[in-house]
Design a protein around this motif. Structure first.
Motif, mmCIF file in Angstrom:
data_model
loop_
_atom_site.group_PDB
_atom_site.id
_atom_site.type_symbol
_atom_site.label_atom_id
_atom_site.label_comp_id
_atom_site.label_asym_id
_atom_site.label_seq_id
_atom_site.Cartn_x
_atom_site.Cartn_y
_atom_site.Cartn_z
ATOM 1 N N UNK A 179 0.851 -1.181 0.000
ATOM 2 C CA UNK A 179 0.000 0.000 0.000
ATOM 3 C C UNK A 179 0.891 1.237 0.000
ATOM 4 N N UNK A 180 0.707 2.077 -0.978
ATOM 5 C CA UNK A 180 1.480 3.315 -1.058
ATOM 6 C C UNK A 180 2.874 3.132 -1.629
ATOM 7 N N UNK A 181 3.225 1.920 -2.059
ATOM 8 C CA UNK A 181 4.552 1.702 -2.633
ATOM 9 C C UNK A 181 4.584 2.255 -4.048
ATOM 10 N N UNK A 182 5.724 2.828 -4.440
ATOM 11 C CA UNK A 182 5.859 3.382 -5.790
ATOM 12 C C UNK A 182 6.089 2.250 -6.771
ATOM 13 N N UNK A 183 5.321 2.232 -7.828
ATOM 14 C CA UNK A 183 5.445 1.193 -8.835
ATOM 15 C C UNK A 183 6.241 1.763 -10.003
ATOM 16 N N UNK A 184 7.348 1.111 -10.338
ATOM 17 C CA UNK A 184 8.147 1.603 -11.453
ATOM 18 C C UNK A 184 7.503 1.173 -12.758
ATOM 19 N N UNK A 185 7.734 1.944 -13.810
ATOM 20 C CA UNK A 185 7.148 1.610 -15.102
ATOM 21 C C UNK A 185 8.212 1.631 -16.169
ATOM 22 N N UNK A 186 8.062 0.746 -17.136
ATOM 23 C CA UNK A 186 9.005 0.633 -18.233
ATOM 24 C C UNK A 186 8.455 1.417 -19.418
ATOM 25 N N UNK A 187 9.157 2.457 -19.866
ATOM 26 C CA UNK A 187 8.618 3.288 -20.944
ATOM 27 C C UNK A 187 8.463 2.552 -22.271
ATOM 28 N N UNK A 188 9.159 1.426 -22.435
ATOM 29 C CA UNK A 188 9.027 0.682 -23.690
ATOM 30 C C UNK A 188 7.647 0.076 -23.838
ATOM 31 N N UNK A 189 7.010 -0.284 -22.723
ATOM 32 C CA UNK A 189 5.743 -0.986 -22.773
ATOM 33 C C UNK A 189 4.585 -0.165 -22.212
ATOM 34 N N UNK A 190 4.841 1.069 -21.842
ATOM 35 C CA UNK A 190 3.821 1.878 -21.212
ATOM 36 C C UNK A 190 3.165 2.803 -22.230
ATOM 37 N N UNK A 191 1.848 2.922 -22.158
ATOM 38 C CA UNK A 191 1.111 3.785 -23.086
ATOM 39 C C UNK A 191 1.345 5.265 -22.811
ATOM 40 N N UNK A 192 1.698 5.595 -21.579
ATOM 41 C CA UNK A 192 1.917 7.004 -21.229
ATOM 42 C C UNK A 192 3.090 7.614 -21.983
ATOM 43 N N UNK A 193 4.025 6.783 -22.404
ATOM 44 C CA UNK A 193 5.222 7.284 -23.093
ATOM 45 C C UNK A 193 4.980 7.545 -24.573
ATOM 46 N N UNK A 194 3.848 7.135 -25.106
ATOM 47 C CA UNK A 194 3.542 7.368 -26.519
ATOM 48 C C UNK A 194 4.043 6.235 -27.391
ATOM 49 N N UNK A 195 3.867 6.403 -28.699
ATOM 50 C CA UNK A 195 4.273 5.382 -29.667
ATOM 51 C C UNK A 195 5.728 5.595 -30.073
ATOM 52 N N UNK A 196 6.410 4.498 -30.385
ATOM 53 C CA UNK A 196 7.805 4.564 -30.810
ATOM 54 C C UNK A 196 7.866 4.892 -32.295
ATOM 55 N N UNK A 197 8.645 5.902 -32.633
ATOM 56 C CA UNK A 197 8.831 6.304 -34.022
ATOM 57 C C UNK A 197 10.310 6.183 -34.352
ATOM 58 N N UNK A 198 10.632 5.264 -35.259
ATOM 59 C CA UNK A 198 12.028 4.964 -35.601
ATOM 60 C C UNK A 198 12.746 6.185 -36.180
ATOM 61 N N UNK A 199 12.083 6.895 -37.095
ATOM 62 C CA UNK A 199 12.735 8.046 -37.743
ATOM 63 C C UNK A 199 13.001 9.155 -36.739
ATOM 64 N N UNK A 200 12.054 9.385 -35.840
ATOM 65 C CA UNK A 200 12.235 10.400 -34.797
ATOM 66 C C UNK A 200 13.386 10.003 -33.868
ATOM 67 N N UNK A 201 13.439 8.716 -33.538
ATOM 68 C CA UNK A 201 14.512 8.216 -32.674
ATOM 69 C C UNK A 201 15.877 8.423 -33.337
ATOM 70 N N UNK A 202 15.957 8.086 -34.641
ATOM 71 C CA UNK A 202 17.220 8.250 -35.363
ATOM 72 C C UNK A 202 17.620 9.718 -35.437
ATOM 73 N N UNK A 203 16.629 10.597 -35.616
ATOM 74 C CA UNK A 203 16.922 12.031 -35.673
ATOM 75 C C UNK A 203 17.415 12.545 -34.320
ATOM 76 N N UNK A 204 16.812 12.038 -33.249
ATOM 77 C CA UNK A 204 17.166 12.518 -31.909
ATOM 78 C C UNK A 204 18.494 11.951 -31.413
ATOM 79 N N UNK A 205 18.731 10.657 -31.711
ATOM 80 C CA UNK A 205 19.896 9.978 -31.143
ATOM 81 C C UNK A 205 20.906 9.544 -32.207
ATOM 82 N N UNK A 206 20.962 10.267 -33.304
ATOM 83 C CA UNK A 206 21.919 9.953 -34.358
ATOM 84 C C UNK A 206 23.361 10.161 -33.921
#
Length: 186
Positions: free
Chosen positions: A44-71
């Motif tokens: 009760x009251x424990x913080x639950x960690x979330x994985x952004x790869x599988x979480x809907x809150x992080x949005x959809x993964x876009x390969x081209x955007x990722x390449x542009x950001x982390x090229x």
């Protein structure tokens, strides 16, 4: 001392003479042979960690955007590879050399994989552009199937190998691999 307590002669420890159970012949202590109940954590009251790869809150993964950001990571990896090669030339310890060679090979394979992935993506984009161009001209757009894309990729690979002169070597390796597979199945 209270009336239900007394000194035990052998150890001189204070022990309760009153039994803890309902019956007077029950033992004074809880038996150690009984199973311990499962300890449950209080969640009760424990913080639950979330994985952004599988979480809907992080949005959809876009390969081209990722390449542009982390090229820039590719550039960092190639500079790291150059540093490792310089260190390899200076190194004399055989264990350290082996580690450096493994790291350099790992970087090389990841670079090759990235290059192959980029080529595949480029091929898909080109085939899509062709289909959309034919749609603009009024023709029925034809989007290539995965098998056709694979075939064109193989053609490009063999053309590249012909330029480099490594077709025979590639075919020999492939033949050898297929023989090993046949031996395993038999």
């Amino acid at each position: 001392l209270p009336p239900n307590w007394k000194y035990e002669s052998s150890t001189e420890a204070v022990v309760s003479t009153q039994s803890t159970g309902e019956h007077k012949r029950h033992p004074r202590e809880v038996s150690s042979k009984r199973k311990v109940s499962v300890i449950r954590k209080n969640t009760v009251g424990a913080r639950k960690s979330r994985d952004p790869r599988f979480d809907d809150l992080s949005g959809q993964f876009d390969e081209t955007c990722f390449q542009a950001s982390y090229g820039f990571l590719g550039d960092m990896r190639s500079s790291e590879k150059a540093e490792l090669q310089a260190e390899l030339k200076k190194c004399k310890d055989p264990r350290k050399r082996d580690q450096l060679v493994k790291l350099i090979n790992k970087i090389n394979t990841s670079e090759k994989a990235q290059q192959i992935k980029a080529e595949r993506h480029q091929m898909k984009v080109e085939s899509r552009k062709e289909a959309l161009a034919s749609a603009k001209q009024g023709k029925n757009p034809y989007f290539k199937k995965k098998s056709e894309l694979r075939r064109t990729e193989l053609k490009m690979k063999f053309e590249k190998l012909k330029k480099e002169g490594g077709v025979d070597k590639y075919l020999a390796k492939r033949r050898k691999r297929n023989l090993q597979k046949d031996k395993k199945t038999l």
